[in-house]
Design a protein around this motif. Sequence first.
Motif, PDB file in Angstrom:
ATOM      1  N   PRO A  68       5.268  82.862 120.460  1.00  0.00           N
ATOM      2  CA  PRO A  68       6.138  81.761 120.032  1.00  0.00           C
ATOM      3  C   PRO A  68       5.780  80.479 120.771  1.00  0.00           C
ATOM      4  N   LYS A  69       5.799  79.370 120.035  1.00  0.00           N
ATOM      5  CA  LYS A  69       5.442  78.093 120.647  1.00  0.00           C
ATOM      6  C   LYS A  69       6.670  77.194 120.769  1.00  0.00           C
ATOM      7  N   GLY A  70       6.572  76.195 121.621  1.00  0.00           N
ATOM      8  CA  GLY A  70       7.664  75.254 121.786  1.00  0.00           C
ATOM      9  C   GLY A  70       8.532  75.588 122.985  1.00  0.00           C
ATOM     10  N   PHE A  71       9.766  75.100 122.952  1.00  0.00           N
ATOM     11  CA  PHE A  71      10.690  75.267 124.063  1.00  0.00           C
ATOM     12  C   PHE A  71      11.827  76.214 123.687  1.00  0.00           C
ATOM     13  N   LEU A  72      12.357  76.874 124.681  1.00  0.00           N
ATOM     14  CA  LEU A  72      13.533  77.714 124.483  1.00  0.00           C
ATOM     15  C   LEU A  72      14.770  76.815 124.549  1.00  0.00           C
ATOM     16  N   LYS A  73      15.484  76.726 123.436  1.00  0.00           N
ATOM     17  CA  LYS A  73      16.688  75.894 123.385  1.00  0.00           C
ATOM     18  C   LYS A  73      17.907  76.764 123.681  1.00  0.00           C
ATOM     19  N   ILE A  74      18.728  76.334 124.641  1.00  0.00           N
ATOM     20  CA  ILE A  74      19.887  77.107 125.071  1.00  0.00           C
ATOM     21  C   ILE A  74      21.158  76.283 124.884  1.00  0.00           C
ATOM     22  N   ILE A  75      22.059  76.779 124.036  1.00  0.00           N
ATOM     23  CA  ILE A  75      23.329  76.100 123.781  1.00  0.00           C
ATOM     24  C   ILE A  75      24.393  76.694 124.704  1.00  0.00           C
ATOM     25  N   THR A  76      24.909  75.893 125.598  1.00  0.00           N
ATOM     26  CA  THR A  76      25.925  76.359 126.543  1.00  0.00           C
ATOM     27  C   THR A  76      27.324  75.876 126.171  1.00  0.00           C
ATOM     28  N   GLY A  77      27.376  74.802 125.408  1.00  0.00           N
ATOM     29  CA  GLY A  77      28.655  74.144 125.172  1.00  0.00           C
ATOM     30  C   GLY A  77      28.900  73.136 126.285  1.00  0.00           C
ATOM     31  N   SER A  78      29.675  72.134 126.000  1.00  0.00           N
ATOM     32  CA  SER A  78      29.918  71.066 126.976  1.00  0.00           C
ATOM     33  C   SER A  78      31.166  71.305 127.809  1.00  0.00           C
ATOM     34  N   GLY A  79      31.983  72.283 127.408  1.00  0.00           N
ATOM     35  CA  GLY A  79      33.199  72.574 128.161  1.00  0.00           C
ATOM     36  C   GLY A  79      34.402  71.754 127.749  1.00  0.00           C
ATOM     37  N   ARG A  80      34.295  71.038 126.638  1.00  0.00           N
ATOM     38  CA  ARG A  80      35.407  70.178 126.201  1.00  0.00           C
ATOM     39  C   ARG A  80      36.683  70.960 125.902  1.00  0.00           C
ATOM     40  N   HIS A  81      36.532  72.226 125.510  1.00  0.00           N
ATOM     41  CA  HIS A  81      37.697  73.032 125.161  1.00  0.00           C
ATOM     42  C   HIS A  81      38.178  73.899 126.316  1.00  0.00           C
ATOM     43  N   SER A  82      37.537  73.770 127.479  1.00  0.00           N
ATOM     44  CA  SER A  82      37.966  74.549 128.645  1.00  0.00           C
ATOM     45  C   SER A  82      39.109  73.838 129.353  1.00  0.00           C
ATOM     46  N   SER A  83      39.790  74.541 130.239  1.00  0.00           N
ATOM     47  CA  SER A  83      40.940  73.968 130.949  1.00  0.00           C
ATOM     48  C   SER A  83      40.523  72.838 131.883  1.00  0.00           C
ATOM     49  N   THR A  84      39.269  72.898 132.370  1.00  0.00           N
ATOM     50  CA  THR A  84      38.785  71.882 133.313  1.00  0.00           C
ATOM     51  C   THR A  84      37.984  70.787 132.635  1.00  0.00           C
ATOM     52  N   GLY A  85      37.584  71.038 131.376  1.00  0.00           N
ATOM     53  CA  GLY A  85      36.734  70.077 130.686  1.00  0.00           C
ATOM     54  C   GLY A  85      35.289  70.145 131.141  1.00  0.00           C
ATOM     55  N   ILE A  86      34.954  71.191 131.911  1.00  0.00           N
ATOM     56  CA  ILE A  86      33.601  71.365 132.440  1.00  0.00           C
ATOM     57  C   ILE A  86      33.080  72.730 132.018  1.00  0.00           C
ATOM     58  N   SER A  87      31.834  72.786 131.581  1.00  0.00           N
ATOM     59  CA  SER A  87      31.228  74.050 131.190  1.00  0.00           C
ATOM     60  C   SER A  87      30.683  74.760 132.425  1.00  0.00           C
ATOM     61  N   LYS A  88      31.344  75.849 132.820  1.00  0.00           N
ATOM     62  CA  LYS A  88      30.871  76.627 133.971  1.00  0.00           C
ATOM     63  C   LYS A  88      29.511  77.252 133.678  1.00  0.00           C
ATOM     64  N   VAL A  89      29.311  77.667 132.429  1.00  0.00           N
ATOM     65  CA  VAL A  89      28.039  78.277 132.048  1.00  0.00           C
ATOM     66  C   VAL A  89      26.898  77.271 132.205  1.00  0.00           C
ATOM     67  N   LYS A  90      27.122  76.052 131.747  1.00  0.00           N
ATOM     68  CA  LYS A  90      26.084  75.018 131.837  1.00  0.00           C
ATOM     69  C   LYS A  90      25.725  74.728 133.291  1.00  0.00           C
TER      70      LYS A  90
END
Length: 210
Positions: free
Chosen positions: A162-184
Amino acid sequence: MGFKENQLLTNSEPHRKIVSVPKKPALSESGVLDSFIDVEMEDDVFYNDQVNVDRQLSYEEARKEVKTLCEIRKSYFKKAALEYRSKRYGVAAYLSDVGHNLSDKIKEANIIASRYIFNNRNKNNSCMLMDLHGLHVKEALLFVKERILFLKNVKRRSEDPPKGFLKIITGSGRHSSTGISKVKKALEIFLKKNNFSYRKLTDGTLELKI
């Protein structure tokens, strides 16, 4: 000396030995669970890739067994605490052991649930795109690690990798209680720690060079 709900009695000399149950890890200043970002590239990947995910499961359905087991474990700890206060130490030790033994079942149920969630989210994606929505932090990191190792192996063995880059969607955390994505945040720490080159495409998407 009293017995609290977050403590366990050992089998031997239950009236003397009390062992604390590990508490949830504390948040670091960055808002990331410190113990959850401690995933090394050399660690074993323990997820079973053969979990059957033919049927669609919502987040709530996938985590339902985990929630039920956690509630049962909690009830055993509460009963153990009551028995201890009544000085029925043997019964208290037995009940706390039963609760403690449920931990492995909870871990296994979480692994299965995370595989359902991940595979259902990504069943139409190529191997170069990952959506981590719905996963706990450590689960997300282990799936990323699993994918990185897979792509490195394919690149090493295939004539047409496979060529190119691995794209990873973490979410921005807008719907979390802190507004921060812990995963990101945890993913960025993980990538930096393991010397991977990456760039931010959006607030909730990273692109990784394999």
